[in-house]
Design an enzyme around this catalytic site. Sequence first.
Site, PDB file in Angstrom:
ATOM      1  N   LYS A   1       0.586  -1.106   0.005  1.00 18.54           N
ATOM      2  CA  LYS A   1       0.061  -0.215   0.125  1.00 18.54           C
ATOM      3  C   LYS A   1       0.781   1.537  -0.024  1.00 18.54           C
ATOM      4  CE  LYS A   1      -3.049  -1.496  -0.704  1.00 18.54           C
ATOM      5  NZ  LYS A   1      -3.185  -2.933  -2.057  1.00 18.54           N
TER       6      LYS A   1
ATOM      7  N   GLY B   1      -5.909   7.794  -4.168  1.00 16.13           N
ATOM      8  CA  GLY B   1      -4.447   8.006  -4.318  1.00 16.13           C
ATOM      9  C   GLY B   1      -3.882   9.591  -4.109  1.00 16.13           C
TER      10      GLY B   1
ATOM     11  N   GLY C   1       2.274   2.494  -3.187  1.00 16.13           N
ATOM     12  CA  GLY C   1       2.581   2.780  -4.577  1.00 16.13           C
ATOM     13  C   GLY C   1       3.062   2.147  -5.270  1.00 16.13           C
TER      14      GLY C   1
ATOM     15  N   SER D   1      -4.798   3.004   4.318  1.00 19.16           N
ATOM     16  CA  SER D   1      -4.541   2.280   2.837  1.00 19.16           C
ATOM     17  C   SER D   1      -4.946   0.748   3.104  1.00 19.16           C
ATOM     18  CB  SER D   1      -3.497   2.557   2.019  1.00 19.16           C
ATOM     19  OG  SER D   1      -4.159   2.301   0.630  1.00 19.16           O
TER      20      SER D   1
ATOM     21  N   HIS E   1       7.130  -7.646  -1.906  1.00 15.05           N
ATOM     22  CA  HIS E   1       7.507  -6.443  -0.451  1.00 15.05           C
ATOM     23  C   HIS E   1       8.940  -7.428   0.377  1.00 15.05           C
ATOM     24  CE1 HIS E   1       3.971  -4.945  -2.199  1.00 15.05           C
ATOM     25  NE2 HIS E   1       3.354  -5.656  -1.578  1.00 15.05           N
TER      26      HIS E   1
ATOM     27  N   THR F   1       1.654   0.137  -7.078  1.00 18.48           N
ATOM     28  CA  THR F   1       0.517  -0.662  -8.529  1.00 18.48           C
ATOM     29  C   THR F   1       1.691   1.283  -9.508  1.00 18.48           C
ATOM     30  OG1 THR F   1      -0.903  -1.115  -7.112  1.00 18.48           O
ATOM     31  CG2 THR F   1      -1.263  -0.838  -9.274  1.00 18.48           C
ATOM     32  N   TRP F   2       1.822   1.387  -8.987  1.00 22.71           N
ATOM     33  CA  TRP F   2       1.996   2.951  -9.620  1.00 22.71           C
ATOM     34  C   TRP F   2       2.889   2.900 -10.149  1.00 22.71           C
ATOM     35  CZ3 TRP F   2       2.342   8.794  -7.448  1.00 22.71           C
ATOM     36  CH2 TRP F   2       2.454   9.747  -8.184  1.00 22.71           C
TER      37      TRP F   2
HETATM   38  P1  A3P Z   1      -4.876   4.518  -1.219  1.00 24.48           P
HETATM   39  O1  A3P Z   1      -5.404   3.386  -0.384  1.00 24.48           O
HETATM   40  O2  A3P Z   1      -4.905   5.813  -0.206  1.00 24.48           O
HETATM   41  O3  A3P Z   1      -5.853   5.484  -2.589  1.00 24.48           O
HETATM   42  P2  A3P Z   1      -0.544  -0.208  -3.463  1.00 24.48           P
HETATM   43  O4  A3P Z   1       0.181  -0.351  -5.230  1.00 24.48           O
HETATM   44  O5  A3P Z   1       1.343  -0.536  -3.124  1.00 24.48           O
HETATM   45  O6  A3P Z   1      -1.395  -1.400  -3.112  1.00 24.48           O
HETATM   46  O7  A3P Z   1      -0.820   0.777  -2.978  1.00 24.48           O
HETATM   47  C1  A3P Z   1      -2.489   1.449  -3.190  1.00 24.48           C
HETATM   48  C2  A3P Z   1      -2.032   2.995  -3.513  1.00 24.48           C
HETATM   49  O8  A3P Z   1      -1.889   3.299  -3.722  1.00 24.48           O
HETATM   50  C3  A3P Z   1      -3.597   3.237  -3.005  1.00 24.48           C
HETATM   51  O9  A3P Z   1      -3.439   4.004  -1.833  1.00 24.48           O
HETATM   52  C4  A3P Z   1      -4.179   3.283  -3.942  1.00 24.48           C
HETATM   53  O10 A3P Z   1      -4.844   4.585  -4.515  1.00 24.48           O
HETATM   54  C5  A3P Z   1      -2.384   3.827  -4.964  1.00 24.48           C
HETATM   55  N1  A3P Z   1      -2.338   4.059  -5.838  1.00 24.48           N
HETATM   56  C6  A3P Z   1      -2.732   3.200  -7.211  1.00 24.48           C
HETATM   57  N2  A3P Z   1      -2.604   3.373  -8.304  1.00 24.48           N
HETATM   58  C7  A3P Z   1      -2.471   5.003  -8.734  1.00 24.48           C
HETATM   59  C8  A3P Z   1      -1.345   5.907  -8.960  1.00 24.48           C
HETATM   60  N3  A3P Z   1      -1.408   5.610 -10.968  1.00 24.48           N
HETATM   61  N4  A3P Z   1      -1.175   6.533  -8.664  1.00 24.48           N
HETATM   62  C9  A3P Z   1      -1.239   7.355  -7.548  1.00 24.48           C
HETATM   63  N5  A3P Z   1      -1.683   6.918  -6.458  1.00 24.48           N
HETATM   64  C10 A3P Z   1      -1.958   4.818  -6.684  1.00 24.48           C
END
Ligand code: A3P
Length: 285
Positions: free
Chosen positions: A21, A246, A23, A111, A83, A25-26
């Site tokens: 959580k 996000g 970021g 998150s 992770h 995925t980003w």
């Molecule tokens: P929130 O729950 O605060 O919205 P992970 O990818 O490590 O599981 O983390 C997920 C978090 O990254 C979530 O945060 C998600 O919304 C956010 N996130 C996913 N894609 C994103 C993007 N393209 N840009 C910014 N934040 C992103």
Amino acid sequence: MAIQAHFKPRPSDILLLTSPKSGTTWLKALSFATLHRHSFSLSDHPFLTNTPHQCVPFLERFFSHRTIPNLNVLPSPTIFATHLPFSLLPQRALRCRIVFLWRDPKDTFVSLCHFLDRWMGSSAEHTSTTQGLDLSKAFQMFSQGTSAFGPFWDHVLGYWTESLRSPEMVLFFRYEEMIEDAVSHLRRLAQFMGCPFSMEEERDGVVDDIVQLCSFDNLREVEVNKDNKGSFEEKRPPASSFFRKGKVGDWVNYLSMEMAEKLDAITKEKLHGSGLTFESSSVVP
Ligand code: A3P
């Protein structure tokens, strides 16, 4: 254990390292889109049909079966993600480049609660509470360091220390800073991965295009559409659950002041003397 015994990355490979959580995925999306930018156009991009998690699978997934995967057949370089805390990462993994991303633990925790809650079945998304999960119990566990991949702070410090020891091999990013200036972080990421943007690409707006392609709004829309068509894998969280808000500083909507101060105090105490500074995130509109 399987990863420690059998993961043998090539020096050209790239390893993305995060706490859940933070970021992930980003970061997966940005690195994949950047490394493979010459292979796809925006109209036939893999993100239209695959999630960033399918394009850059977790090492934990490669090694979750009884057979040992032959990763050498994958194209070089390949981007992997994990992770794993530094203490469990096999020494061999240090021969490839590592990108580490961390995030304010308050937002990471919030998150995580939403994600677990949604995954466990009770959709708490977009409500002001995390409905199914006992937030105060989860908070107590998180602050005591009971987290799936080890204490949050040890996770950060392990890779921070390695980035000081070997800055050319470990790139250290923070989510809030990426939100503030995604473009310059993407340039640094490309440079670090060995595929810097050329003058022509800069002029043609390729950097902005990739930031836009990987933006929260863009990826979320694609994933929600796919989930609506029922195209998610069974027993896995739906792809859209990786896209909640996000935002930076969303913790203010869920944590009491006392909880926030407690996490900030732990963070400051843990990072003390490490050279890594911490500013608490506040809401970005
Ligand atoms: P929130 O729950 O605060 O919205 P992970 O990818 O490590 O599981 O983390 C997920 C978090 O990254 C979530 O945060 C998600 O919304 C956010 N996130 C996913 N894609 C994103 C993007 N393209 N840009 C910014 N934040 C992103």
